[in-house]
Design an enzyme around this catalytic site. Structure first.
Site, PDB file in Angstrom:
ATOM      1  N   SER A  13       0.572  -1.189  -0.129  1.00 17.82           N
ATOM      2  CA  SER A  13      -0.166  -0.165   0.446  1.00 17.82           C
ATOM      3  C   SER A  13       1.182   1.240   0.086  1.00 17.82           C
ATOM      4  O   SER A  13       1.643   1.568   0.283  1.00 17.82           O
ATOM      5  CB  SER A  13      -0.923  -0.129   1.443  1.00 17.82           C
ATOM      6  OG  SER A  13      -1.213  -1.106   1.281  1.00 17.82           O
ATOM      7  N   LYS A  35       0.778   5.874   8.143  1.00 11.07           N
ATOM      8  CA  LYS A  35       1.196   5.808   6.646  1.00 11.07           C
ATOM      9  C   LYS A  35       0.376   5.990   5.779  1.00 11.07           C
ATOM     10  O   LYS A  35       0.626   6.794   4.978  1.00 11.07           O
ATOM     11  CB  LYS A  35       2.417   4.360   6.457  1.00 11.07           C
ATOM     12  CG  LYS A  35       2.387   4.097   5.318  1.00 11.07           C
ATOM     13  CD  LYS A  35       2.064   3.884   4.248  1.00 11.07           C
ATOM     14  CE  LYS A  35       1.994   2.155   4.827  1.00 11.07           C
ATOM     15  NZ  LYS A  35       1.533   1.356   3.650  1.00 11.07           N
ATOM     16  N   LYS A  64      -7.422   1.592  -2.077  1.00  9.70           N
ATOM     17  CA  LYS A  64      -6.571   1.644  -1.252  1.00  9.70           C
ATOM     18  C   LYS A  64      -6.727   2.537  -0.247  1.00  9.70           C
ATOM     19  O   LYS A  64      -6.897   2.288   0.966  1.00  9.70           O
ATOM     20  CB  LYS A  64      -5.597   0.587  -1.292  1.00  9.70           C
ATOM     21  CG  LYS A  64      -4.508   0.554   0.505  1.00  9.70           C
ATOM     22  CD  LYS A  64      -4.996  -0.455   0.377  1.00  9.70           C
ATOM     23  CE  LYS A  64      -4.537  -1.045   2.204  1.00  9.70           C
ATOM     24  NZ  LYS A  64      -5.448  -1.684   3.133  1.00  9.70           N
TER      25      LYS A  64
HETATM   26  P1  NAD Z   1       5.388  -5.273   7.527  1.00 11.48           P
HETATM   27  O1  NAD Z   1       6.357  -4.758   8.129  1.00 11.48           O
HETATM   28  O2  NAD Z   1       4.880  -7.014   8.739  1.00 11.48           O
HETATM   29  O3  NAD Z   1       6.415  -6.630   6.589  1.00 11.48           O
HETATM   30  C1  NAD Z   1       7.556  -5.654   5.179  1.00 11.48           C
HETATM   31  C2  NAD Z   1       8.372  -6.497   5.635  1.00 11.48           C
HETATM   32  O4  NAD Z   1       9.433  -6.287   4.194  1.00 11.48           O
HETATM   33  C3  NAD Z   1       9.547  -6.531   6.328  1.00 11.48           C
HETATM   34  O5  NAD Z   1       9.110  -8.299   6.172  1.00 11.48           O
HETATM   35  C4  NAD Z   1      10.526  -6.378   6.380  1.00 11.48           C
HETATM   36  O6  NAD Z   1      11.895  -6.681   6.699  1.00 11.48           O
HETATM   37  C5  NAD Z   1      10.471  -6.489   4.324  1.00 11.48           C
HETATM   38  N1  NAD Z   1      11.427  -4.853   3.678  1.00 11.48           N
HETATM   39  C6  NAD Z   1      11.324  -4.155   4.091  1.00 11.48           C
HETATM   40  N2  NAD Z   1      12.192  -3.387   3.142  1.00 11.48           N
HETATM   41  C7  NAD Z   1      13.031  -4.132   2.544  1.00 11.48           C
HETATM   42  C8  NAD Z   1      13.610  -4.316   1.368  1.00 11.48           C
HETATM   43  N3  NAD Z   1      14.763  -3.131   0.977  1.00 11.48           N
HETATM   44  N4  NAD Z   1      14.034  -5.307   0.918  1.00 11.48           N
HETATM   45  C9  NAD Z   1      13.225  -6.133   1.634  1.00 11.48           C
HETATM   46  N5  NAD Z   1      12.526  -6.659   1.943  1.00 11.48           N
HETATM   47  C10 NAD Z   1      12.325  -5.552   2.768  1.00 11.48           C
HETATM   48  O7  NAD Z   1       4.338  -5.284   6.722  1.00 11.48           O
HETATM   49  P2  NAD Z   1       3.112  -5.802   6.463  1.00 11.48           P
HETATM   50  O8  NAD Z   1       2.109  -5.577   7.299  1.00 11.48           O
HETATM   51  O9  NAD Z   1       2.783  -7.615   5.580  1.00 11.48           O
HETATM   52  O10 NAD Z   1       2.340  -4.730   5.196  1.00 11.48           O
HETATM   53  C11 NAD Z   1       2.930  -4.874   3.712  1.00 11.48           C
HETATM   54  C12 NAD Z   1       2.489  -3.758   3.142  1.00 11.48           C
HETATM   55  O11 NAD Z   1       0.766  -4.409   2.856  1.00 11.48           O
HETATM   56  C13 NAD Z   1       2.007  -2.251   3.962  1.00 11.48           C
HETATM   57  O12 NAD Z   1       1.476  -1.770   2.434  1.00 11.48           O
HETATM   58  C14 NAD Z   1       1.195  -2.735   4.440  1.00 11.48           C
HETATM   59  O13 NAD Z   1       0.243  -1.019   4.501  1.00 11.48           O
HETATM   60  C15 NAD Z   1      -0.019  -3.714   3.812  1.00 11.48           C
HETATM   61  N6  NAD Z   1      -1.327  -4.180   4.595  1.00 11.48           N
HETATM   62  C16 NAD Z   1      -0.689  -4.024   5.415  1.00 11.48           C
HETATM   63  C17 NAD Z   1      -1.952  -5.023   6.125  1.00 11.48           C
HETATM   64  C18 NAD Z   1      -1.919  -5.950   7.506  1.00 11.48           C
HETATM   65  O14 NAD Z   1      -2.679  -5.958   7.833  1.00 11.48           O
HETATM   66  N7  NAD Z   1      -0.214  -5.957   8.335  1.00 11.48           N
HETATM   67  C19 NAD Z   1      -3.726  -5.289   5.766  1.00 11.48           C
HETATM   68  C20 NAD Z   1      -3.861  -5.087   4.285  1.00 11.48           C
HETATM   69  C21 NAD Z   1      -2.347  -4.221   4.071  1.00 11.48           C
END
Ligand code: NAD
Length: 293
Positions: free
Chosen positions: A95, A238, A170
């Site tokens: 997102s 964010k 979104k």
């Molecule tokens: P999270 O922080 O758990 O996961 C993000 C992952 O990206 C982490 O494992 C991190 O180590 C990795 N990462 C960061 N920088 C990196 C890089 N340079 N290279 C490789 N890996 C890297 O976040 P999440 O909750 O999984 O959310 C991911 C996306 O999905 C976000 O944009 C969030 O807004 C969206 N989202 C989350 C949810 C939720 O309920 N958690 C629901 C819908 C959408």
């Protein structure tokens, strides 16, 4: 098919596992090694970098926190474009700001790489059971080509328009969710402070017009004072930042979003940034002095 997956956090990990369950090969990368190890234990192959993922796969999915992370992973040194070939496809399921999707897509097209933005809604439980809602922007032909792969992770995948339209959709989703949690928290803080058992209030109103998916998901957590994420306060900050910025760019005014942003900022500064966004209730508990439980 062999699919690259970069970003194996709360959402990315179960999504990658669902691709494996559907019979695809997955080549996985994350800066946190433990996250890669978990997906490798489920049958994926580990990659050394984002460029390495792109070298090994014609289709790469990213699931990263925000616009700067996606820019680095796609356009940075050792990023996807350093390893990609003409005709490859990138599906960014993070997102991020719609304007950032458009910029990143432009950089991809200059290398002959096709990109769609495909953020998701539904949270970790739906990511685990493969029923997230996916909203897509970009070239419709690319959407049609990858539809079956999206449906290995989701319960629906809807084409919303040109690149960035997925993330605009979104943002609308995130505004509605944030305002809904705030409305539920405000209403329950009123009834609690006035001395009515919040469980009774929930039971009485959840089937009426005030009932919502948000209320059904968040009130049980608030009653148990369980703020384990789920979707973190900092991630919602964010998203609302991206919504307010996009609103200012296009001339849409979001006064209610701006108010809820202030509540989220307060929570962040009081050390609740890594908690579930249900912690919005904590703000009201603090100002009324009455716990909703
Ligand atoms: P999270 O922080 O758990 O996961 C993000 C992952 O990206 C982490 O494992 C991190 O180590 C990795 N990462 C960061 N920088 C990196 C890089 N340079 N290279 C490789 N890996 C890297 O976040 P999440 O909750 O999984 O959310 C991911 C996306 O999905 C976000 O944009 C969030 O807004 C969206 N989202 C989350 C949810 C939720 O309920 N958690 C629901 C819908 C959408």
């Amino acid at each position: 098919m062999k699919i690259g997956f970069i970003g194996l956090g709360i959402m990315g990990k179960p999504m990658a596992k669902n691709l494996l369950k559907a019979g695809h090969e997955v080549v996985a990368y994350d800066v946190v090694k433990k996250n890669v190890d978990d997906v490798v234990a489920a049958g994926a192959a580990a990659a050394k970098s984002s460029a390495d993922v792109a070298k090994r796969c014609r289709l790469v999915i990213t699931m990263l926190p925000n616009s700067p992370h996606v820019k680095t992973v796609v356009c940075g040194e050792d990023g996807i474009l350093a390893g990609a070939k003409e005709g490859d496809i990138l599906i960014d399921m993070s997102s991020i700001a719609p304007g950032a999707s458009q910029e990143i897509c432009k950089a991809c097209l200059e290398k002959g790489v096709k990109m769609i933005d495909a953020p998701v809604s539904g949270g970790e439980p739906k990511a685990i059971d493969g029923t997230i809602s996916i909203m897509v922007g970009g070239d419709k032909a690319v959407f049609d080509e990858v539809y079956d792969i999206l449906m290995c992770m989701g319960g629906s995948a809807v084409y919303c328009g040109k690149i960035g339209a997925g993330n605009t959709t979104k943002l609308a989703n995130q505004v509605i969710v944030a305002l809904n949690i705030a409305a539920v928290s405000e209403a329950f803080s009123l009834s609690t402070k006035a001395g009515v058992d919040p469980q009774k209030v929930f039971d009485a109103i959840k089937g009426g017009l005030a009932g919502s998916t948000v209320m059904n998901a968040k009130i049980p957590m608030i009653l148990e004072q369980n703020f384990k994420p789920g979707f973190k306060v900092d991630l919602h900050i964010k998203d609302l930042n991206n919504a307010l910025q996009t609103g200012h760019e296009v001339g849409a005014y979001l006064p209610l979003t701006a108010s809820v942003m202030e509540i989220l900022q307060n929570l962040h500064h009081e050390g609740h940034g890594q908690e579930d966004h249900a912690a919005i209730a904590r703000y009201y508990e603090k100002v009324t002095g009455a716990k909703i439980q």
